[in-house]
Design a protein around this motif. Structure first.
Motif, PDB file in Angstrom:
ATOM      1  N   GLU A 293       0.836  -1.202   0.000  1.00 16.09           N
ATOM      2  CA  GLU A 293       0.000   0.000   0.000  1.00 16.09           C
ATOM      3  C   GLU A 293       0.874   1.257   0.000  1.00 16.09           C
ATOM      4  OE1 GLU A 293      -3.261   2.126   3.039  1.00 16.09           O
ATOM      5  OE2 GLU A 293      -2.370   0.178   3.509  1.00 16.09           O
ATOM      6  N   GLN A 294       1.898   1.254   0.833  1.00 17.36           N
ATOM      7  CA  GLN A 294       2.773   2.420   0.927  1.00 17.36           C
ATOM      8  C   GLN A 294       3.604   2.608  -0.336  1.00 17.36           C
ATOM      9  OE1 GLN A 294       5.890   4.466   4.045  1.00 17.36           O
ATOM     10  NE2 GLN A 294       4.968   2.534   4.555  1.00 17.36           N
ATOM     11  N   ALA A 295       4.169   1.511  -0.864  1.00 14.38           N
ATOM     12  CA  ALA A 295       4.982   1.599  -2.072  1.00 14.38           C
ATOM     13  C   ALA A 295       4.145   2.111  -3.240  1.00 14.38           C
ATOM     14  CB  ALA A 295       5.584   0.232  -2.398  1.00 14.38           C
ATOM     15  N   LEU A 296       2.909   1.647  -3.317  1.00 13.11           N
ATOM     16  CA  LEU A 296       2.009   2.082  -4.389  1.00 13.11           C
ATOM     17  C   LEU A 296       1.698   3.570  -4.261  1.00 13.11           C
ATOM     18  CD1 LEU A 296       0.623   0.645  -6.758  1.00 13.11           C
ATOM     19  CD2 LEU A 296      -1.370   0.289  -5.292  1.00 13.11           C
ATOM     20  N   TYR A 297       1.463   4.022  -3.060  1.00 15.32           N
ATOM     21  CA  TYR A 297       1.176   5.430  -2.804  1.00 15.32           C
ATOM     22  C   TYR A 297       2.366   6.318  -3.178  1.00 15.32           C
ATOM     23  CZ  TYR A 297       0.712   9.699  -0.004  1.00 15.32           C
ATOM     24  OH  TYR A 297       0.683  11.013   0.416  1.00 15.32           O
ATOM     25  N   LEU A 298       3.560   5.928  -2.736  1.00 16.05           N
ATOM     26  CA  LEU A 298       4.750   6.738  -3.006  1.00 16.05           C
ATOM     27  C   LEU A 298       5.098   6.741  -4.489  1.00 16.05           C
ATOM     28  CD1 LEU A 298       6.937   5.697   0.069  1.00 16.05           C
ATOM     29  CD2 LEU A 298       5.770   7.883  -0.297  1.00 16.05           C
ATOM     30  N   ALA A 299       4.849   5.622  -5.171  1.00 14.03           N
ATOM     31  CA  ALA A 299       5.105   5.555  -6.612  1.00 14.03           C
ATOM     32  C   ALA A 299       4.208   6.519  -7.376  1.00 14.03           C
ATOM     33  CB  ALA A 299       4.905   4.131  -7.113  1.00 14.03           C
ATOM     34  N   GLN A 300       2.951   6.640  -6.944  1.00 10.64           N
ATOM     35  CA  GLN A 300       2.029   7.557  -7.612  1.00 10.64           C
ATOM     36  C   GLN A 300       2.407   9.016  -7.345  1.00 10.64           C
ATOM     37  OE1 GLN A 300      -2.334   6.037  -7.785  1.00 10.64           O
ATOM     38  NE2 GLN A 300      -1.379   4.881  -6.086  1.00 10.64           N
ATOM     39  N   LEU A 301       2.995   9.283  -6.174  1.00 13.14           N
ATOM     40  CA  LEU A 301       3.497  10.633  -5.904  1.00 13.14           C
ATOM     41  C   LEU A 301       4.611  11.005  -6.870  1.00 13.14           C
ATOM     42  CD1 LEU A 301       3.682  10.919  -1.997  1.00 13.14           C
ATOM     43  CD2 LEU A 301       1.978  11.903  -3.542  1.00 13.14           C
ATOM     44  N   LYS A 302       5.337   9.984  -7.373  1.00 10.08           N
ATOM     45  CA  LYS A 302       6.417  10.215  -8.327  1.00 10.08           C
ATOM     46  C   LYS A 302       5.907  10.337  -9.761  1.00 10.08           C
ATOM     47  CE  LYS A 302      10.127  10.115  -5.679  1.00 10.08           C
ATOM     48  NZ  LYS A 302      11.086  11.242  -5.628  1.00 10.08           N
ATOM     49  N   GLY A 303       4.582  10.285  -9.942  1.00 12.03           N
ATOM     50  CA  GLY A 303       4.017  10.509 -11.264  1.00 12.03           C
ATOM     51  C   GLY A 303       3.594   9.277 -12.022  1.00 12.03           C
ATOM     52  N   LEU A 304       3.729   8.096 -11.418  1.00  8.74           N
ATOM     53  CA  LEU A 304       3.311   6.875 -12.095  1.00  8.74           C
ATOM     54  C   LEU A 304       1.816   6.650 -11.898  1.00  8.74           C
ATOM     55  CD1 LEU A 304       6.175   4.405 -11.096  1.00  8.74           C
ATOM     56  CD2 LEU A 304       5.982   5.722 -13.203  1.00  8.74           C
ATOM     57  N   SER A 305       1.167   6.110 -12.922  1.00 10.24           N
ATOM     58  CA  SER A 305      -0.236   5.730 -12.758  1.00 10.24           C
ATOM     59  C   SER A 305      -0.304   4.520 -11.835  1.00 10.24           C
ATOM     60  CB  SER A 305      -0.857   5.374 -14.117  1.00 10.24           C
ATOM     61  OG  SER A 305      -0.289   4.168 -14.610  1.00 10.24           O
ATOM     62  N   LYS A 306      -1.472   4.273 -11.273  1.00 13.93           N
ATOM     63  CA  LYS A 306      -1.614   3.146 -10.352  1.00 13.93           C
ATOM     64  C   LYS A 306      -1.291   1.831 -11.051  1.00 13.93           C
ATOM     65  CE  LYS A 306      -4.746   1.196  -6.900  1.00 13.93           C
ATOM     66  NZ  LYS A 306      -6.056   1.321  -6.216  1.00 13.93           N
ATOM     67  N   LEU A 307      -1.749   1.690 -12.299  1.00 16.69           N
ATOM     68  CA  LEU A 307      -1.518   0.459 -13.056  1.00 16.69           C
ATOM     69  C   LEU A 307      -0.031   0.259 -13.335  1.00 16.69           C
ATOM     70  CD1 LEU A 307      -2.928  -1.923 -14.465  1.00 16.69           C
ATOM     71  CD2 LEU A 307      -2.973  -0.532 -16.557  1.00 16.69           C
ATOM     72  N   GLU A 308       0.649   1.332 -13.779  1.00 18.60           N
ATOM     73  CA  GLU A 308       2.078   1.250 -14.082  1.00 18.60           C
ATOM     74  C   GLU A 308       2.883   1.012 -12.808  1.00 18.60           C
ATOM     75  OE1 GLU A 308       5.541   1.707 -16.715  1.00 18.60           O
ATOM     76  OE2 GLU A 308       3.490   0.954 -16.796  1.00 18.60           O
ATOM     77  N   ALA A 309       2.481   1.687 -11.732  1.00 21.85           N
ATOM     78  CA  ALA A 309       3.175   1.511 -10.457  1.00 21.85           C
ATOM     79  C   ALA A 309       3.073   0.070  -9.982  1.00 21.85           C
ATOM     80  CB  ALA A 309       2.596   2.467  -9.418  1.00 21.85           C
ATOM     81  N   LYS A 310       1.875  -0.501 -10.077  1.00 23.09           N
ATOM     82  CA  LYS A 310       1.675  -1.886  -9.633  1.00 23.09           C
ATOM     83  C   LYS A 310       2.528  -2.846 -10.466  1.00 23.09           C
ATOM     84  CE  LYS A 310      -0.420  -5.029  -7.121  1.00 23.09           C
ATOM     85  NZ  LYS A 310      -1.816  -5.402  -7.368  1.00 23.09           N
ATOM     86  N   ARG A 311       2.584  -2.632 -11.770  1.00 25.36           N
ATOM     87  CA  ARG A 311       3.376  -3.502 -12.644  1.00 25.36           C
ATOM     88  C   ARG A 311       4.863  -3.438 -12.279  1.00 25.36           C
ATOM     89  NH1 ARG A 311       6.569  -3.161 -16.897  1.00 25.36           N
ATOM     90  NH2 ARG A 311       6.310  -0.888 -17.120  1.00 25.36           N
ATOM     91  N   LYS A 312       5.379  -2.219 -12.112  1.00 28.19           N
ATOM     92  CA  LYS A 312       6.801  -2.063 -11.809  1.00 28.19           C
ATOM     93  C   LYS A 312       7.138  -2.579 -10.412  1.00 28.19           C
ATOM     94  CE  LYS A 312       7.900   1.726 -14.926  1.00 28.19           C
ATOM     95  NZ  LYS A 312       9.116   2.471 -15.202  1.00 28.19           N
ATOM     96  N   LEU A 313       6.227  -2.346  -9.473  1.00 25.21           N
ATOM     97  CA  LEU A 313       6.462  -2.850  -8.118  1.00 25.21           C
ATOM     98  C   LEU A 313       6.514  -4.373  -8.105  1.00 25.21           C
ATOM     99  CD1 LEU A 313       4.244  -0.439  -6.005  1.00 25.21           C
ATOM    100  CD2 LEU A 313       6.728  -0.698  -5.837  1.00 25.21           C
ATOM    101  N   ASN A 314       5.636  -5.012  -8.847  1.00 27.56           N
ATOM    102  CA  ASN A 314       5.654  -6.475  -8.917  1.00 27.56           C
ATOM    103  C   ASN A 314       6.991  -6.972  -9.471  1.00 27.56           C
ATOM    104  OD1 ASN A 314       3.105  -6.911  -7.830  1.00 27.56           O
ATOM    105  ND2 ASN A 314       2.074  -6.833  -9.822  1.00 27.56           N
ATOM    106  N   GLU A 315       7.503  -6.276 -10.498  1.00 22.20           N
ATOM    107  CA  GLU A 315       8.786  -6.664 -11.087  1.00 22.20           C
ATOM    108  C   GLU A 315       9.914  -6.553 -10.064  1.00 22.20           C
ATOM    109  OE1 GLU A 315       9.389  -4.204 -14.496  1.00 22.20           O
ATOM    110  OE2 GLU A 315       7.845  -5.204 -15.706  1.00 22.20           O
ATOM    111  N   TRP A 316       9.941  -5.426  -9.349  1.00 18.89           N
ATOM    112  CA  TRP A 316      11.000  -5.214  -8.370  1.00 18.89           C
ATOM    113  C   TRP A 316      10.859  -6.140  -7.166  1.00 18.89           C
ATOM    114  CZ3 TRP A 316      15.607  -3.049  -8.325  1.00 18.89           C
ATOM    115  CH2 TRP A 316      15.936  -2.114  -9.312  1.00 18.89           C
ATOM    116  N   PHE A 317       9.636  -6.368  -6.712  1.00 15.72           N
ATOM    117  CA  PHE A 317       9.429  -7.260  -5.570  1.00 15.72           C
ATOM    118  C   PHE A 317       9.894  -8.677  -5.921  1.00 15.72           C
ATOM    119  CE2 PHE A 317       6.596  -5.383  -2.121  1.00 15.72           C
ATOM    120  CZ  PHE A 317       6.987  -4.077  -2.399  1.00 15.72           C
ATOM    121  N   GLU A 318       9.646  -9.102  -7.153  1.00 20.34           N
ATOM    122  CA  GLU A 318      10.117 -10.419  -7.588  1.00 20.34           C
ATOM    123  C   GLU A 318      11.641 -10.441  -7.665  1.00 20.34           C
ATOM    124  OE1 GLU A 318       8.342 -11.756 -11.198  1.00 20.34           O
ATOM    125  OE2 GLU A 318       6.286 -11.606 -10.434  1.00 20.34           O
ATOM    126  N   ARG A 319      12.222  -9.369  -8.224  1.00 21.57           N
ATOM    127  CA  ARG A 319      13.670  -9.316  -8.408  1.00 21.57           C
ATOM    128  C   ARG A 319      14.395  -9.370  -7.073  1.00 21.57           C
ATOM    129  NH1 ARG A 319      15.765  -4.283 -11.702  1.00 21.57           N
ATOM    130  NH2 ARG A 319      14.139  -5.101 -13.061  1.00 21.57           N
TER     131      ARG A 319
END
Length: 309
Positions: A93-119
């Protein structure tokens, strides 16, 4: 190589205290730039100015050829030494919120977060609260949030704090990969071994003044003293020592060896060459160890700061 960030004669004072005194730096694009100095030297003040948390009293900073301004914040990722995650919020929840503050859409933020969390192998943490994580675990989350929007400038202040050696190496590899993809990285740390491994260029600030900067390899060349470690198997060790000391500046050396060597540190004079030393030594025994003494970043740091006390 062109520069992403250029500082010219930057000054900052707080009352009677001078935090930065006419600081000028050039940070090349696509490099890892080590910002070094003792506690209180002015590093954090400079980082805060780059992030526009505070403003300089005088001087100028350009970002990619333009005067540094508010719009550039979107192109900067900052991992401060003092972490800033909300302890009672869930990780995802927090990572998604902070990512959107950086200008990412919720969908794009979720996709990138999933990639990084897996990595970084932290997918199971998504619904955990920050307060449930160790310092190193929380550090991984903050690292991801810092780099997620793929900024052109990344500022890492003590990025390995709280990490065990395995995870420190993992983050080190990710930092190198970000550099290789084109990011410019400002790296502030007291871990000199990390500077050796990562940095292309460094600047050393002491008591608000820059006392050293440049390409790390060139700085090392400037500080080397034409000194060599030597390990040799000689039949008559005492005679060998006397003969070598007659022609060179010789001191005992201390390094580990599997041989029963004479261990010496030999400094060449201006008119003497490495080949000359090797020829003379090899005629008197078998060389098992021969290594030029290259100053470490830690050595350079201590010598430079001590000379400017």
């Amino acid at each position: 190589m062109s520069n992403l960030l250029v500082a010219r004669d930057v000054c900052k004072t707080y009352g009677n205290y001078t935090a930065l005194n006419n600081l000028s730096l050039e940070i090349p694009k696509g490099s890892i730039f080590g910002l070094l100095g003792p506690n209180g030297a002015g590093k954090t003040t400079f980082i805060r100015i780059i992030n526009q948390i505070t403003m300089p009293d005088k001087g100028s900073i350009t970002f990619n050829g333009e005067a540094l301004q508010q719009k550039h914040i979107a192109h900067i990722g900052y991992l401060p030494e003092e972490r800033g995650l909300y302890k009672s919020m869930k990780v995802g929840e927090q990572a998604l919120y902070l990512a959107q503050l950086k200008g990412l859409s919720k969908l794009e933020a979720k996709r990138k977060l999933n990639e990084w969390f897996e990595r970084l192998e932290i997918c199971d943490w998504w619904n955990k609260k920050i307060q449930e994580l160790s310092k190193g675990m929380a550090q991984k989350v903050q690292f991801i949030v810092t780099v997620l929007h793929e900024p052109s400038l990344l500022i890492f202040d003590e990025p390995f704090s709280g990490f065990d050696p395995v995870n420190a190496n993992l983050i080190k590899d990710e930092i190198l990969a970000l550099r290789d993809k084109g990011a410019t990285i400002v790296f502030s740390t007291h871990r000199m071994e990390s500077v050796e491994e990562l940095c292309d260029n460094i600047a050393l600030i002491h008591q608000s003044n820059k006392i050293l900067d440049g390409e790390l390899s060139q700085i090392k060349r400037n500080f080397k003293s034409n000194t060599f470690e030597l390990g040799i198997e000689a039949q008559d060790k005492e005679y060998f020592n006397e003969q070598l000391a007659a022609n060179y500046e010789v001191e005992p050396a201390y390094f580990k060896s599997i041989y029963d060597d004479v261990k010496l540190q030999v400094k060449l004079k201006e008119h003497q060459s490495t080949n000359q030393l090797l020829n003379e030594v090899s005629s008197r025994g078998r060389i098992n160890h021969f290594k030029e003494v290259i100053p470490s970043v830690n050595d350079i740091f201590i010598q430079s700061v001590t000379n400017h006390e």
